[in-house]
Design a protein around this motif. Structure first.
Motif, PDB file in Angstrom:
ATOM      1  N   GLY A  99     -11.319  -9.470  69.915  1.00 55.66           N
ATOM      2  CA  GLY A  99     -12.789  -9.506  69.943  1.00 55.66           C
ATOM      3  C   GLY A  99     -13.400  -8.120  69.854  1.00 55.66           C
ATOM      4  N   ALA A 100     -14.616  -8.073  69.287  1.00 55.27           N
ATOM      5  CA  ALA A 100     -15.332  -6.800  69.183  1.00 55.27           C
ATOM      6  C   ALA A 100     -15.556  -6.193  70.573  1.00 55.27           C
ATOM      7  CB  ALA A 100     -16.665  -7.008  68.476  1.00 55.27           C
ATOM      8  N   LYS A 101     -15.635  -7.053  71.585  1.00 49.18           N
ATOM      9  CA  LYS A 101     -15.818  -6.554  72.948  1.00 49.18           C
ATOM     10  C   LYS A 101     -14.627  -5.671  73.341  1.00 49.18           C
ATOM     11  CE  LYS A 101     -17.945  -9.330  76.050  1.00 49.18           C
ATOM     12  NZ  LYS A 101     -18.084 -10.452  77.003  1.00 49.18           N
ATOM     13  N   CYS A 174     -29.564  -5.942  65.576  1.00 47.06           N
ATOM     14  CA  CYS A 174     -29.437  -5.703  67.016  1.00 47.06           C
ATOM     15  C   CYS A 174     -29.412  -6.989  67.839  1.00 47.06           C
ATOM     16  CB  CYS A 174     -30.605  -4.823  67.472  1.00 47.06           C
ATOM     17  SG  CYS A 174     -30.706  -4.603  69.258  1.00 47.06           S
ATOM     18  N   ASN A 175     -28.457  -7.059  68.721  1.00 44.75           N
ATOM     19  CA  ASN A 175     -28.499  -8.037  69.801  1.00 44.75           C
ATOM     20  C   ASN A 175     -29.000  -7.249  71.003  1.00 44.75           C
ATOM     21  OD1 ASN A 175     -28.037  -9.839  71.845  1.00 44.75           O
ATOM     22  ND2 ASN A 175     -25.821  -9.985  71.560  1.00 44.75           N
ATOM     23  N   PRO A 176     -30.172  -7.523  71.535  1.00 44.00           N
ATOM     24  CA  PRO A 176     -30.946  -8.759  71.509  1.00 44.00           C
ATOM     25  C   PRO A 176     -32.223  -8.764  70.665  1.00 44.00           C
ATOM     26  CG  PRO A 176     -31.687  -7.462  73.359  1.00 44.00           C
ATOM     27  CD  PRO A 176     -30.645  -6.637  72.635  1.00 44.00           C
ATOM     28  N   SER A 203     -20.832   2.086  65.567  1.00 44.12           N
ATOM     29  CA  SER A 203     -21.805   1.286  64.822  1.00 44.12           C
ATOM     30  C   SER A 203     -21.330  -0.167  64.864  1.00 44.12           C
ATOM     31  CB  SER A 203     -21.861   1.808  63.383  1.00 44.12           C
ATOM     32  OG  SER A 203     -22.623   0.936  62.595  1.00 44.12           O
ATOM     33  N   ASP A 204     -22.022  -0.964  65.669  1.00 44.95           N
ATOM     34  CA  ASP A 204     -21.616  -2.351  65.899  1.00 44.95           C
ATOM     35  C   ASP A 204     -22.314  -3.227  64.863  1.00 44.95           C
ATOM     36  OD1 ASP A 204     -21.263  -4.935  66.861  1.00 44.95           O
ATOM     37  OD2 ASP A 204     -21.639  -4.404  68.956  1.00 44.95           O
ATOM     38  N   GLU A 205     -21.516  -3.738  63.921  1.00 41.79           N
ATOM     39  CA  GLU A 205     -22.086  -4.438  62.766  1.00 41.79           C
ATOM     40  C   GLU A 205     -21.703  -5.909  62.757  1.00 41.79           C
ATOM     41  OE1 GLU A 205     -21.439  -1.984  59.260  1.00 41.79           O
ATOM     42  OE2 GLU A 205     -21.856  -0.164  60.410  1.00 41.79           O
ATOM     43  N   ILE A 206     -21.493  -6.453  63.944  1.00 43.19           N
ATOM     44  CA  ILE A 206     -20.984  -7.827  64.043  1.00 43.19           C
ATOM     45  C   ILE A 206     -21.966  -8.868  63.480  1.00 43.19           C
ATOM     46  CG2 ILE A 206     -21.733  -8.273  66.434  1.00 43.19           C
ATOM     47  CD1 ILE A 206     -18.821  -9.495  66.786  1.00 43.19           C
ATOM     48  N   TYR A 207     -23.262  -8.516  63.407  1.00 41.32           N
ATOM     49  CA  TYR A 207     -24.250  -9.450  62.834  1.00 41.32           C
ATOM     50  C   TYR A 207     -24.596  -9.116  61.384  1.00 41.32           C
ATOM     51  CZ  TYR A 207     -24.887 -11.035  67.614  1.00 41.32           C
ATOM     52  OH  TYR A 207     -24.660 -11.539  68.863  1.00 41.32           O
ATOM     53  N   GLU A 208     -23.788  -8.302  60.716  1.00 37.64           N
ATOM     54  CA  GLU A 208     -24.184  -7.804  59.384  1.00 37.64           C
ATOM     55  C   GLU A 208     -24.621  -8.904  58.422  1.00 37.64           C
ATOM     56  OE1 GLU A 208     -21.182  -6.253  56.714  1.00 37.64           O
ATOM     57  OE2 GLU A 208     -19.625  -7.380  57.728  1.00 37.64           O
ATOM     58  N   VAL A 235     -15.330 -11.604  63.861  1.00 39.44           N
ATOM     59  CA  VAL A 235     -15.621 -12.870  63.176  1.00 39.44           C
ATOM     60  C   VAL A 235     -16.362 -13.870  64.061  1.00 39.44           C
ATOM     61  CG1 VAL A 235     -13.778 -12.707  61.472  1.00 39.44           C
ATOM     62  CG2 VAL A 235     -13.282 -13.664  63.734  1.00 39.44           C
ATOM     63  N   SER A 236     -16.756 -13.437  65.265  1.00 40.23           N
ATOM     64  CA  SER A 236     -17.421 -14.372  66.185  1.00 40.23           C
ATOM     65  C   SER A 236     -18.727 -14.902  65.630  1.00 40.23           C
ATOM     66  CB  SER A 236     -17.717 -13.687  67.521  1.00 40.23           C
ATOM     67  OG  SER A 236     -16.538 -13.537  68.263  1.00 40.23           O
ATOM     68  N   LYS A 237     -19.483 -14.040  64.973  1.00 35.85           N
ATOM     69  CA  LYS A 237     -20.830 -14.445  64.582  1.00 35.85           C
ATOM     70  C   LYS A 237     -20.843 -15.011  63.165  1.00 35.85           C
ATOM     71  CE  LYS A 237     -21.504 -12.654  68.496  1.00 35.85           C
ATOM     72  NZ  LYS A 237     -21.911 -13.297  69.720  1.00 35.85           N
ATOM     73  N   TRP A 244     -12.053 -17.735  69.065  1.00 36.31           N
ATOM     74  CA  TRP A 244     -10.776 -17.327  68.457  1.00 36.31           C
ATOM     75  C   TRP A 244     -10.413 -15.914  68.869  1.00 36.31           C
ATOM     76  CZ3 TRP A 244      -8.010 -20.266  64.584  1.00 36.31           C
ATOM     77  CH2 TRP A 244      -8.545 -21.535  64.384  1.00 36.31           C
ATOM     78  N   ARG A 245     -11.410 -15.139  69.242  1.00 32.88           N
ATOM     79  CA  ARG A 245     -11.235 -13.811  69.801  1.00 32.88           C
ATOM     80  C   ARG A 245     -10.556 -12.821  68.859  1.00 32.88           C
ATOM     81  NH1 ARG A 245     -14.587 -13.251  71.391  1.00 32.88           N
ATOM     82  NH2 ARG A 245     -14.178 -11.529  72.793  1.00 32.88           N
ATOM     83  N   ILE A 246     -11.205 -12.546  67.746  1.00 24.27           N
ATOM     84  CA  ILE A 246     -10.708 -11.484  66.857  1.00 24.27           C
ATOM     85  C   ILE A 246     -11.850 -10.533  66.505  1.00 24.27           C
ATOM     86  CG2 ILE A 246      -9.704 -10.890  64.597  1.00 24.27           C
ATOM     87  CD1 ILE A 246      -7.629 -12.267  66.285  1.00 24.27           C
TER      88      ILE A 246
HETATM   89  N1  PMP Z   1     -21.321  -6.776  69.926  1.00 28.29           N
HETATM   90  C1  PMP Z   1     -22.427  -7.519  69.901  1.00 28.29           C
HETATM   91  C2  PMP Z   1     -23.713  -6.880  69.509  1.00 28.29           C
HETATM   92  C3  PMP Z   1     -22.387  -8.870  70.263  1.00 28.29           C
HETATM   93  O1  PMP Z   1     -23.487  -9.616  70.271  1.00 28.29           O
HETATM   94  C4  PMP Z   1     -21.157  -9.443  70.622  1.00 28.29           C
HETATM   95  C5  PMP Z   1     -21.148 -10.902  70.983  1.00 28.29           C
HETATM   96  N2  PMP Z   1     -20.346 -11.327  71.899  1.00 28.29           N
HETATM   97  C6  PMP Z   1     -20.022  -8.607  70.644  1.00 28.29           C
HETATM   98  C7  PMP Z   1     -20.140  -7.288  70.279  1.00 28.29           C
HETATM   99  C8  PMP Z   1     -18.667  -9.098  71.047  1.00 28.29           C
HETATM  100  O2  PMP Z   1     -18.151 -10.000  70.142  1.00 28.29           O
HETATM  101  P1  PMP Z   1     -16.706 -10.627  70.242  1.00 28.29           P
HETATM  102  O3  PMP Z   1     -16.914 -12.093  70.427  1.00 28.29           O
HETATM  103  O4  PMP Z   1     -16.053 -10.318  68.938  1.00 28.29           O
HETATM  104  O5  PMP Z   1     -16.011  -9.997  71.389  1.00 28.29           O
END
Ligand code: PMP
Ligand code: GLU
Length: 394
Positions: A99-101, A174-176, A203-208, A235-237, A244-246
């Motif tokens: 996960g990105a976390k 951006c989240n949120p 640079s967190d691009e998980i919502y790209e 790949v969460s978003k 799946w946690r990647i």
């Molecule tokens: N960064 C942002 C901005 C997020 O919203 C999230 C959502 N959980 C994460 C990272 C972590 O994502 P992941 O499920 O891949 O751990």
């Protein structure tokens, strides 16, 4: 007696996950809660991704993978970075994680010494501050508000820099807040950073892909930032694969190597079946997930329209992700149904108890005037939730 470490005693509970747990608990008690707290796409994952996972099980993928991920997955990530972001990475620059976390945690742990400052434009994603603190860093909040679309300006960045500044962390979209930094805005930030060559960027691009205005820009696209930027994704978003946690990073070699070493002592390689499924996800053309983005866009219009009808909620127009972040401070000091609302946390609790709608307090994102509402929910749920909120507040 509390025998726990100072580290855990000083750590906040993740507000998003706490609200999700509370929602589950209340639902189990039979309460009709609408959960708009968690940032979790409500779609099924694409069939071709499911098939890849099933095939991986049948092909006996059981063993530990390399700590930093299967070579085939790294190659799919390299292709993705090139195709979607115009970024050139080699295998030694990629680290796959749970996960990105975890990727963010790896980054903090390999980059920060005690007292190092990390600049976080507010509002920031809920876990940034605690991940930084857990690794000895000091979060430095840069306040933004609706008037500048919740974006940090280059001047604000420069004012926040001290000799202790080690990193800048931000998410775009951006989240949120849903804000998306334009190329010009990122360039202005990069220009400031040119004067401070020892500052690195996550640079967190998980919502790209969940971007309604088009044009996603990566900090690492700027040649003069490439060697100091860690591009975080997962790949969460985009693929609705939260469980799946990647996640993964593209980073300068020496940082990737350090993350690999850290992960090797903490979790080892990520889940092998999930990794094989993600190869299929990332090799696919992003047009395969366009239906989710189209649906989010419609939901955004729906929720913005409904929010318009709620007195005292002031909202910007999010350009990406799947959250709205209304300022609710017009209610502070007011008593409704015997409950006094003094801050965003009170508002979020009030909405949970009186409207049976779960949201998240902006305090968890570094902004105590706002609440976060996720619209990763069906249109029926969104409509009903906003109706309940309106009734509870009127
Ligand atoms: N960064 C942002 C901005 C997020 O919203 C999230 C959502 N959980 C994460 C990272 C972590 O994502 P992941 O499920 O891949 O751990
Ligand atoms: N990123 C999601 C959110 O912000 C998932 C929850 C979490 O990982 O904290 O709601």
């Amino acid at each position: 007696m509390n025998q726990l470490s100072d580290r855990i005693n000083n750590l906040s509970t993740s507000a998003t996950l706490a609200m999700a747990a509370k929602t589950r608990e209340l639902k189990a008690e039979g309460k009709d809660i609408i959960g708009l707290s968690l940032g979790e796409p409500d779609f099924n994952i694409p069939d071709f991704v499911k098939q890849a996972a099933i095939k991986a099980i049948n092909d006996n993928y059981n063993s530990y993978s390399p700590v930093d991920g299967y070579v085939e997955l790294k190659d799919a990530i390299i292709t993705k970075f090139k195709r979607d972001n115009g970024l050139d990475y080699s295998r030694s620059q990629i680290v796959v994680s749970t996960g990105a976390k975890q990727s963010l945690f790896n980054i903090a742990s390999v980059m920060l010494n005690d007292g190092d400052e990390v600049i976080l434009p507010c509002p920031y994603w809920v876990s940034y501050a605690d991940i930084v603190k857990l690794n000895g860093g000091v979060p430095v909040e840069v306040k933004t508000d609706i008037s500048n679309d919740f974006k940090m300006t280059a001047d604000q960045l420069e004012a926040a820099i001290t000799p202790k500044t080690k990193m800048l962390w931000y998410s775009s979209p951006c989240n949120p807040s849903g804000s998306v930094y334009s190329k010009k805005e990122l360039r202005a930030i990069a220009d400031v950073l040119q004067k401070y060559p020892n500052i690195y960027v996550a640079s967190d691009e998980i919502y790209e892909h969940i971007n309604f205005i088009g044009g996603h820009h990566s900090m690492a696209q700027f040649e003069d930032m490439y060697d100091r930027t860690i591009t975080v994704n997962g790949v969460s978003k985009a693929f609705a694969m939260t469980g799946w946690r990647i996640g993964y990073i593209g980073a300068p070699d020496w940082i990737a190597k350090a993350c690999n070493k850290m992960q090797g002592q903490v979790t080892s390689g990520a889940n092998c079946i999930a990794q094989r499924a993600v190869i299929a996800a990332l090799e696919a053309n992003p047009s395969e997930i366009q239906y989710m983005i189209d649906e989010f866009k419609e939901r955004r219009q729906l929720i913005l329209g409904l929010l318009d009808g709620i007195e005292g909620f002031k909202t910007n127009e999010p350009e990406g992700a799947f959250y709205v972040f209304p300022n609710v401070s017009a209610y502070f000091g007011k008593t409704i149904k015997g409950k006094t609302i003094n801050n965003a946390t009170d508002m979020s609790m009030f909405l949970l108890e009186e409207a049976l709608v779960a949201t998240v307090t902006g305090e968890a994102f570094g902004n105590p005037d706002c609440i976060r509402i996720s619209y990763a929910a069906s249109k029926e749920e969104i409509t009903e939730a906003l109706k309940r909120i309106k009734e509870a507040l009127s």
